[in-house]
Structures are given as C-alpha cells and as structure tokens.
Design an enzyme around this catalytic site. Structure first.
Site, PDB file in Angstrom:
ATOM      1  CG  LEU A  22      79.990  12.098  45.049  1.00  0.00           C
ATOM      2  CD1 LEU A  22      80.666  10.872  45.666  1.00  0.00           C
ATOM      3  CD2 LEU A  22      79.815  13.176  46.113  1.00  0.00           C
ATOM      4  CG  HIS A 138      84.071  10.378  44.581  1.00  0.00           C
ATOM      5  ND1 HIS A 138      84.187  11.586  43.952  1.00  0.00           N
ATOM      6  CD2 HIS A 138      83.719   9.502  43.615  1.00  0.00           C
ATOM      7  CE1 HIS A 138      83.908  11.448  42.652  1.00  0.00           C
ATOM      8  NE2 HIS A 138      83.629  10.187  42.426  1.00  0.00           N
ATOM      9  NE  ARG A 139      87.204   7.306  40.594  1.00  0.00           N
ATOM     10  CZ  ARG A 139      87.281   6.554  39.504  1.00  0.00           C
ATOM     11  NH1 ARG A 139      86.908   7.051  38.348  1.00  0.00           N
ATOM     12  NH2 ARG A 139      87.730   5.309  39.552  1.00  0.00           N
ATOM     13  CD  GLU A 175      91.132  11.233  37.441  1.00  0.00           C
ATOM     14  OE1 GLU A 175      90.185  10.441  37.299  1.00  0.00           O
ATOM     15  OE2 GLU A 175      91.222  11.993  38.444  1.00  0.00           O
ATOM     16  NE  ARG A 211      87.572  13.856  36.589  1.00  0.00           N
ATOM     17  CZ  ARG A 211      86.761  12.865  36.917  1.00  0.00           C
ATOM     18  NH1 ARG A 211      87.272  11.731  37.382  1.00  0.00           N
ATOM     19  NH2 ARG A 211      85.463  12.984  36.780  1.00  0.00           N
ATOM     20  CG  HIS A 247      88.738  10.024  32.564  1.00  0.00           C
ATOM     21  ND1 HIS A 247      87.810   9.303  33.284  1.00  0.00           N
ATOM     22  CD2 HIS A 247      89.582  10.555  33.478  1.00  0.00           C
ATOM     23  CE1 HIS A 247      88.074   9.412  34.575  1.00  0.00           C
ATOM     24  NE2 HIS A 247      89.143  10.163  34.721  1.00  0.00           N
ATOM     25  CB  CYS A 368      84.710   3.545  32.600  1.00  0.00           C
ATOM     26  SG  CYS A 368      84.432   5.023  31.649  1.00  0.00           S
TER      27      CYS A 368
HETATM   28  O1  SUG Z   1      85.494   9.518  37.838  1.00  0.00           O
HETATM   29  N1  SUG Z   1      82.114   8.714  38.042  1.00  0.00           N
HETATM   30  C1  SUG Z   1      83.419   8.407  37.558  1.00  0.00           C
HETATM   31  C2  SUG Z   1      83.327   7.810  36.182  1.00  0.00           C
HETATM   32  C3  SUG Z   1      84.656   7.287  35.716  1.00  0.00           C
HETATM   33  C4  SUG Z   1      84.665   6.885  34.288  1.00  0.00           C
HETATM   34  N2  SUG Z   1      85.922   6.388  33.911  1.00  0.00           N
HETATM   35  C5  SUG Z   1      86.487   6.564  32.708  1.00  0.00           C
HETATM   36  N3  SUG Z   1      86.045   7.401  31.818  1.00  0.00           N
HETATM   37  N4  SUG Z   1      87.551   5.884  32.458  1.00  0.00           N
HETATM   38  C6  SUG Z   1      84.304   9.654  37.577  1.00  0.00           C
HETATM   39  O2  SUG Z   1      83.784  10.739  37.285  1.00  0.00           O
HETATM   40  C7  SUG Z   1      80.507   9.415  39.740  1.00  0.00           C
HETATM   41  C8  SUG Z   1      80.245   9.121  41.201  1.00  0.00           C
HETATM   42  C9  SUG Z   1      79.057   9.826  41.752  1.00  0.00           C
HETATM   43  O3  SUG Z   1      78.726  10.915  41.276  1.00  0.00           O
HETATM   44  O4  SUG Z   1      78.470   9.247  42.704  1.00  0.00           O
HETATM   45  C10 SUG Z   1      81.907   9.022  39.338  1.00  0.00           C
HETATM   46  O5  SUG Z   1      82.801   9.006  40.152  1.00  0.00           O
END
Ligand code: SUG
Length: 440
Positions: A22, A138-139, A175, A211, A247, A368
């Site tokens: 995603l 999704h976030r 973020e 982001r 990030h 993370c």
């Molecule tokens: O936001 N992965 C998260 C990973 C977050 C990592 N956080 C930090 N670096 N602090 C994102 O990209 C993948 C979900 C999916 O593909 O099902 C996801 O949301």
C-alpha cells in the site's frame, strides 16, 4: 532540572498484519506485496524486542493495535449492511480499500505522534501531537483512534498536552516522530529538536512522495511551545526519498548528543550541522557520526535499515548501543561498517541485532516500531500503568497472541468475513491484559 528517562512505547503488532503493497515509495512494501504474512510471528518478534529492552533495564511501554477492519472507512465509502455483507461487497468491488481498512500499520508507532518532553516546552508539560499521516490512505485513518489511545494512556492535564492531528491536507502532511530527532546532554535537560521535512507546502515534487511538509513541522513546533532558538528545520535530501527513504528515520537516528546519519540524508549537510551546533550552544556539544556513501552506499543503508535502529544509553554501558535489524548483519557493507564503528572510539560502542523480519518486510525496522517519550518520575506515575511492561506481562501478551492470531495471512484472506471477528477477539484479549478495556 528534573531527571528524566526515555520510555519506548512500541506498537503491538495487530492480528491483521499483511503485505498489502500500500505504500508508494516504500521499497519493501512494494517488493513483498501479496506475499503471505505471519501475524503471530510478527507480534511475537515485536514483543521479544521489547523484552530485550526490559532485560537491559529500560522502561518499556506498548501501544495497543487499532480496531481492524476500520468500518468507518468502509461506511464512508458507501458500504452498508451487516459486517459480513460489507466485507463481502468490498472484497468483490474494492479490494484495495479492504486492505486499507485492515492495515495493521499502527504498529509503527514512530509515526503515531511527535513528542516534546517537558524540559523543552514553555508550559513545562509533555506535548504529543498525533500525526495525520495524510499521504497514505491506509495510514490516514489511524489518527482519531491513536489520539484516543494517547488520551487514555497519557492521562492528566497537569502533565500532558495532547494535540489532535493537523488538518488533513497535503500542505500539512505529517508523519510524526519518524521525521523528528531530539538531542540533549541528558534526557532531563532542555534539548534541541530537529524537524526534517521533504517538501514545503504547495510544492509539488515528481517521483516518490515526500510525506512531511515544512508547514506541518513548524505547526507542531509552535503548538509544543518550543523555543525557536532551539529548533532546527532541515530538509531531507530528495535523493534519499527517491532511493526509498520515505521517512528521515530510514537514514538518520539520534540520541543524547549523538546524530548518526548517512552522508545523503540531508539536502544540505553542512548547513544542517551548523544550525544544530548553533541551537545546541551552551547545552551540549554535538557529536555527528556521518556514514560516507563510499563505505555504505545509500541503497544498502535503505535495504538493510542500518539507521532505522534504536540508539540507546543502557544502564552500565559507557557508550551508546545500536539495536539494529538482523538485515544489517546480513548486508556485507553495513555489517563491516558496524564492526569498524564499535572498534573505533566514537560515541557508539556496541551493536546488537534483533529479528523483526515480519515488520521489516513492510518497511518497518526497530526504530519504526517505537515511539520515544522522555518522561520524569511524576509523568511516569501519572501515565496508565497497564501499558508498562515487565516480563510477566510480555508473557501474557505472547500467550494471547499465540492463542488468537493466525500464522498465515495473505491479502486475499481479508475477504473472509469470519476474520473480522477473529481480529476483534484477539484485540479484546490484548486490551484486557493492558487494562485498556475502555478502548474496545
Ligand atoms: O508507512 N509501511 C509503513 C512503514 C512505516 C515505517 N515507519 C518509519 N519509518 N518510521 C509505511 O510505509 C506498508 C503497508 C502495506 O503495504 O501493507 C506500510 O504501511
């Protein structure tokens, strides 16, 4: 100065952990899209990482998974009926939306909020701002429930100021702590806060999304009542974002007076270090540890997640410890770098590898998975004790995970209406252990 210590609040990985593909710009998420995940193993791995830090003598907290699927998202998209009818209809007509509603992405609590300890804020309270995470659908649905969790956990207005997320517009894309570093002489002393942004508001950039905006960073710094002289806004290198550093915490981590970062982390490295030194004047002497691209190519830094490590001061150790993902040990350039690092006489004296592979395959390393909250004794006393872990509580959580989580989950399995009940039951079990039944 009131003494304070850093508490890591890790995200407890939820029962719907899956590889949805995603996150545009997150190479691991794209690479593993559609694969079968193992939510049970994922949650156990995360809890074992927490256990490692409890055993090392740190205070360890946990944030519960959010309710999934998020039926509000599905209802807002016009899917109505019983839960089973909704899931069946979404699975048939909008499978990507179903993946968004089921995402367990709240596990990455470095994105839950930005945190400023009370030593840095004008009103002497600990400030937290929930991140709107507006770039990824999704976030973007996390923050209302994250805010509710934070209110339940950081209870007491005398000590805590909790701010809701910034407006959900791309100009305010935020973020959270993944783009924020706090440096200081010791945790309880006033420090310097660095906010890293990928674009200015209104600016459109081609390629992978940036982001975090400067406006979002400035807004959080203002709400947290930080001293402008002690704040640095630094632009993340476009090159790092294009290489997959979605990030800043994929290419940089800091703790106490040490900033550990890749040569290509910032657009203007010399300018960022100068600004930091000025902001730190009279408080501490900055110790930068820059990793040259010639020693660790940017692509290796990103695939191994060398910098997505926890940099910690552990009781009984003079130098800092880097809690790095196992992938850093498996990658020749980063393993060799770590060996040289600890044999040198710099501020990082030891590297310890942890296995969080299930999360890593979605682009989430050790850093993370945790939200750092520097707290005084009074603040810790006021915080909800059910989320503070000892080994017994970790055992209880793992037993609940083993009893209620699947060990195989493919995105196609989300179409099974029975899975929604499984997720609810699993989460209720966890909330009971954390004495957070009110969030059920
Ligand atoms: O936001 N992965 C998260 C990973 C977050 C990592 N956080 C930090 N670096 N602090 C994102 O990209 C993948 C979900 C999916 O593909 O099902 C996801 O949301």
């Amino acid at each position: 100065m009131k003494p304070a210590f850093e508490v890591n609040f890790d995200g407890l990985i939820g029962p719907s952990h899956n590889y949805g593909g995603l996150s545009d710009g997150n190479l691991a998420s794209a690479r593993n899209a559609g694969d079968v995940s193992n939510p049970r193993e994922a949650a156990v791995q995360g809890l074992e990482k927490m256990r490692t830090l409890v055993r090392a003598g740190l205070v360890q907290g946990v944030l519960p998974p959010l309710a999934r699927p998020n039926f509000d998202l599905l209802a807002a998209s016009g899917f109505l009926g019983t839960d089973a009818q909704i899931i069946e209809a979404v699975a048939k007509t909008a499978p990507r939306l179903l993946k968004a509603a089921y995402s367990a992405s709240s596990m990455w609590t470095a994105n839950a909020a930005t945190v400023s300890p009370s030593a840095d804020t004008a009103d002497g309270r600990l400030h937290l701002t929930a991140a709107n995470l507006s770039t990824m659908l999704h976030r973007s649905i996390e923050h209302p429930d994250t805010t509710a969790s934070l209110i339940s956990i950081f209870a007491g207005e005398d000590y805590f100021a909790i701010h809701g997320a910034l407006p959900a517009h791309s100009d305010f894309a935020d973020e959270g702590a993944a783009n924020h570093v706090r440096l200081c002489a010791e945790h309880g002393a006033p420090g310097v806060e660095i906010f890293v942004y990928g674009r200015t508001e209104g600016e459109s950039v081609a390629g992978f999304p940036a982001r975090q905006t400067l406006l979002a960073a400035q807004s959080v710094a203002r709400s947290h009542e930080l001293d402008p002289a002690r704040v640095v806004f630094a632009r993340q290198a476009r090159r790092a974002i294009e290489a997959g550093a979605f990030h800043n915490d994929v290419v940089c981590v800091g703790a106490l007076d040490t900033l550990f970062f890749h040569e290509f982390a910032f657009e203007d490295t010399a300018g960022t270090l100068d600004a930091l030194r000025r902001a730190a004047e009279g408080r501490f002497e900055l110790k930068p540890v820059m990793v040259p691209d010639a020693e660790v190519p940017l692509a290796d830094a990103i695939s191994s997640y060398l910098f997505n490590s926890q940099l910690l001061k552990l009781p009984g150790e003079d130098r800092l410890v880097l809690i790095a993902p196992g992938e850093t040990q498996d990658t020749p350039s980063t393993r060799a770098y770590c060996e040289r690092l600890v044999h040198g006489n710099g501020p990082i004296g030891r590297v310890q590898y942890v296995d969080v592979r299930q999360s890593m395959r979605n682009g989430g390393g050790p850093a993370c998975l945790r939200l750092r909250v520097v707290m005084t004794d009074d603040e810790l006393e006021s915080c909800h004790s059910g989320v503070l872990l000892d080994e017994e509580r970790i055992d209880d959580l793992q037993a609940c995970v083993r009893a209620t989580y699947r060990d195989r989950l493919s995105p196609a399995d989300l179409a099974d209406p029975a899975f929604a009940d499984e997720c609810r039951i699993a989460r209720e079990g966890l909330l009971e252990i954390l004495e957070l039944d009110s969030l059920a």
